[in-house]
Each structure stands twice: as structure tokens, then as C-alpha cells.
Design a protein around this motif. Structure first.
Motif, PDB file in Angstrom:
ATOM      1  N   GLU A   1      -4.219   1.313  -0.772  1.00  0.00           N
ATOM      2  CA  GLU A   1      -3.575   2.854  -0.562  1.00  0.00           C
ATOM      3  C   GLU A   1      -4.559   3.648   0.555  1.00  0.00           C
ATOM      4  O   GLU A   1      -5.868   3.632   0.330  1.00  0.00           O
ATOM      5  CB  GLU A   1      -3.825   3.428  -2.326  1.00  0.00           C
ATOM      6  CG  GLU A   1      -3.096   2.445  -2.756  1.00  0.00           C
ATOM      7  CD  GLU A   1      -2.319   3.156  -3.835  1.00  0.00           C
ATOM      8  OE1 GLU A   1      -2.826   3.519  -4.288  1.00  0.00           O
ATOM      9  OE2 GLU A   1      -1.804   2.505  -4.685  1.00  0.00           O
TER      10      GLU A   1
ATOM     11  N   ILE B   1       0.644  -1.086  -0.065  1.00  0.00           N
ATOM     12  CA  ILE B   1      -0.035   0.189  -0.187  1.00  0.00           C
ATOM     13  C   ILE B   1       0.897   1.276  -0.340  1.00  0.00           C
ATOM     14  O   ILE B   1       0.684   2.686  -0.318  1.00  0.00           O
ATOM     15  CB  ILE B   1      -1.023  -0.287   1.245  1.00  0.00           C
ATOM     16  CG1 ILE B   1       0.006  -0.121   2.793  1.00  0.00           C
ATOM     17  CG2 ILE B   1      -2.162  -0.971   1.391  1.00  0.00           C
ATOM     18  CD1 ILE B   1      -1.295   0.182   3.892  1.00  0.00           C
TER      19      ILE B   1
ATOM     20  N   ARG C   1       3.216   4.089  -1.624  1.00  0.00           N
ATOM     21  CA  ARG C   1       3.712   4.698  -2.481  1.00  0.00           C
ATOM     22  C   ARG C   1       5.286   4.766  -2.331  1.00  0.00           C
ATOM     23  O   ARG C   1       5.627   4.659  -3.358  1.00  0.00           O
ATOM     24  CB  ARG C   1       2.944   5.358  -3.310  1.00  0.00           C
ATOM     25  CG  ARG C   1       1.882   5.706  -3.427  1.00  0.00           C
ATOM     26  CD  ARG C   1       1.087   6.763  -3.430  1.00  0.00           C
ATOM     27  NE  ARG C   1      -0.438   6.928  -4.072  1.00  0.00           N
ATOM     28  CZ  ARG C   1      -1.539   7.660  -3.957  1.00  0.00           C
ATOM     29  NH1 ARG C   1      -0.992   9.018  -4.066  1.00  0.00           N
ATOM     30  NH2 ARG C   1      -3.022   7.217  -3.907  1.00  0.00           N
TER      31      ARG C   1
ATOM     32  N   THR D   1      -0.259   5.316   8.607  1.00  0.00           N
ATOM     33  CA  THR D   1      -1.735   4.987   7.454  1.00  0.00           C
ATOM     34  C   THR D   1      -2.821   5.405   7.709  1.00  0.00           C
ATOM     35  O   THR D   1      -3.835   5.603   6.687  1.00  0.00           O
ATOM     36  CB  THR D   1      -1.070   3.447   7.004  1.00  0.00           C
ATOM     37  OG1 THR D   1      -0.047   3.740   6.941  1.00  0.00           O
ATOM     38  CG2 THR D   1      -1.901   3.381   5.670  1.00  0.00           C
TER      39      THR D   1
END
Length: 341
Positions: A182, A39, A41, A59
Motif C-alpha cells: 500500500e 494495494i 484502498r 502509486t
């Protein structure tokens, strides 16, 4: 059973916290490492427990970290206002809509209970409350008969739903984090969304009307098959007081031809004088005496038992003449007089 601990942000009506409470164990599971690498980037180092904890906390604390727990097919209007159409597809398009239930993570425990806790977003809570008030409460009120406290009971059900939906926290195994996407968003996997749906629909309570009062109905006592119609069933039958006066048994000659007697007729007539014998002319037929009692039914009159005596017809073989008596000719000289007469 270990104590279940939740942060203050999981309480009812509490706002979302700026940071998610994450508790990591001393060993990191391989699936968690693969999920965090997928997830992110930007590649981040995940070589220790503290690095995994920091990455997961940042996150899940993002404002975009919103999870879709389940989706409900709900009505757009009460039952009375739904569109009726022969095509079920048109009915479904105009009468129903999908409501996506969203939540955010408030607690992750990988040490004590290995669970993750979700709390509904304010928008999902508001949508459920509106549906419960405008559609569910209207339907349950229309489908029950009216009583004095009906509106009060409907308001009580709605207030209880508001409290319950704000307190609702869904807990599941920590492996649910495998559905993480994400920006911290995610979706429940392995059929967990159906469990959330059942938990939410269990909060929509029906309206239970009070039990009707039991009224004692006094029913008349059924008449017996032998009782006349209109007779007073409870009245005691009155016994007529007109009882025949006792008479001498030798003065009464019954008229019934079927009456039999064991008395010797010779002994009866031999001891009886001419002047003492009284033979009634035609025996009167029995008739019920007139009574001035009411028209109500009464039992037959009770009379004294009448002793049975031989009838004159039973003595046809021995006719008696005018000279029968003790001083003249009697039954023993019947043949002598019979030949001269």
C-alpha cells in the motif's frame, strides 16, 4: 542488444522526479492487475492499458513509495574501538547495527527490457557515505603499513565511493512489482535483496599498498669446500719461480725406497770410473725451500722431473771395493778378490 534508456532522474546527484516514467505494453499481464487491485484502498477501474498505466504511475510517484532493497549489518565503530566481551551476543549488540537500504522507482519498462530501475534515497546514500568514511576508511588505513601517498590514496578511494554510490541504479525484472504494498512501498522478493547487498559491498574497495622495491643484495661468492677459510677466492694462485736447476741424471741418486727403475744396474756401474762416482753421505731429506712470499696460499713448487736411478741398497749383492775401475779389477773378477779378502 537494445539501447538502455533511463530518465534524467536516474542520473547521479539528480533529485527525485515528481512523476515516475512508466512504459506499458499493448497487453497487460494478469499478475499486474491483481497487484494493483490488492494495494488500492479505493477501487479503481482497471479495464484498459491506459487505466493500468495511470494507476501504477500515481502509486509509484507518491512520496511514501519507498522500497527496502536490502539490510546491511555494519559496525558502529572502527575495529580498534569495538567492545570486547566473552559473550558474543553482547559484542553483537554493542558493536553492530542494521542499516536498511531504501530506494524509489525511477523507471518501469514493460516493452523494451521488461525491467524496473531503483535509485537509492538521499538518506541511504548519506548513511553509506558516512560509514565508508568513518569506519571503512579508518580500518583499511590502520591495516596497511604507512607510505608517502597513503592518505592521498585513502581520500581517493572515498571520493570514488561517493561518485559510485550516487550513480548506483539497481535494475531487475519487472516482476519485482509483485512485492508492491500500500502507498507504493514495497520489498524485493525471491532473493533479490541478496543481489543488492553484494552489489553494494562490492563498492567498498580495499586499500592496496604499493609493491615493495626490490633491492639487489650483493652476496659474497661461496667458498669451495677445499678452499681455506679467509683465503682470497678470486686471487689466482701464483706459481713459484724457484725451480731447481737442471742436473745430470747420473749425479742424482733418489732416496725413496719405493722408487723402481728399469735401468740395468750392471751397465750403469760398469761404465763409471772410481774417480767419477760420487756417493753422497746420507741423502738429505726433502725440505721445502724458504720463500719470502706473502702468507697467502700458493701452489706447490714445480721442479724438473728427476730420472730414477738404482739405489745403493739395490746393489747390495754386488759390493764395490776400493780398487774398482777400468785399469784394475772390475766386476767380472769380483769372485777372485772376494776369496782373498
Amino acid at each position: 542488444m537494445p539501447l538502455q534508456l533511463l530518465p534524467a532522474s536516474a542520473a547521479a546527484f539528480a533529485p527525485r522526479a515528481s512523476s515516475v516514467n512508466v512504459v506499458m505494453s499493448s497487453k497487460v499481464e494478469p499478475w499486474l492487475t491483481q497487484t494493483l487491485k490488492r494495494i488500492n484502498r479505493v477501487k479503481r477501474p482497471l479495464n484498459s492499458v491506459s487505466q493500468h498505466q495511470r494507476c501504477l504511475t500515481e502509486t509509484l510517484s507518491s512520496s511514501s513509495a519507498i522500497w527496502t532493497l536490502t539490510s546491511l549489518m555494519i559496525q558502529k565503530a572502527p575495529d580498534a574501538d569495538l567492545r570486547k566481551d566473552s559473550n558474543p551476543l553482547i559484542e553483537a549488540l554493542f558493536n553492530y547495527q542494521l542499516l536498511h537500504i531504501e530506494a524509489y522507482i525511477v523507471h518501469v519498462d514493460m516493452v523494451l527490457r521488461n525491467e524496473v530501475a531503483f535509485k537509492l534515497t538521499p538518506d541511504s546514500i548519506e548513511s553509506l557515505i558516512e560509514y565508508h568514511k568513518d569506519i571503512h576508511c579508518v580500518d583499511i588505513s590502520a591495516n596497511t603499513y604507512p607510505w608517502s601517498e597513503k592518505d592521498m590514496q585513502v581520500r581517493k578511494i572515498h571520493e570514488e565511493f561517493i561518485q559510485a554510490i550516487n550513480k548506483f541504479v539497481y535494475r531487475t525484472h519487472v516482476s519485482a512489482l509483485e512485492g508492491l504494498e500500500e502507498d507504493g512501498a514495497g520489498e524485493l522478493l525471491c532473493g533479490k535483496s541478496e543481489e543488492v547487498k553484494n552489489n553494494l559491498m562490492g563498492m567498498f574497495h580495499p586499500l592496496l599498498p604499493p609493491l615493495p622495491r626490490i633491492i639487489d643484495v650483493v652476496r659474497p661468492q661461496p667458498l669451495l669446500p677445499s678452499s681455506p677459510v679467509g683465503a682470497n677466492w678470486w686471487s689466482q694462485p701464483s706459481v713459484s719461480s724457484s725451480v731447481a736447476a737442471p742436473v745430470d741424471s747420473w749425479r742424482v741418486v733418489p732416496s725413496s725406497p719405493s722408487t723402481t727403475s728399469s735401468v740395468d744396474p750392471n751397465s750403469v756401474w760398469a761404465n763409471m770410473g772410481l774417480n767419477e762416482m760420487q756417493l753422497p753421505s746420507p741423502t738429505p731429506s726433502y725440505s721445502r725451500p724458504y720463500t719470502t712470499a706473502g702468507w697467502a696460499w700458493s701452489s706447490p713448487q714445480v721442479s724438473a722431473p728427476i730420472p730414477s736411478l738404482p739405489l745403493p741398497s739395490m746393489l747390495a749383492q754386488q759390493p764395490c771395493g776400493i780398487g774398482m775401475g777400468y785399469g784394475g779389477f772390475g766386476w767380472d773378477r769380483y769372485q777372485e778378490y772376494a776369496t782373498t779378502m
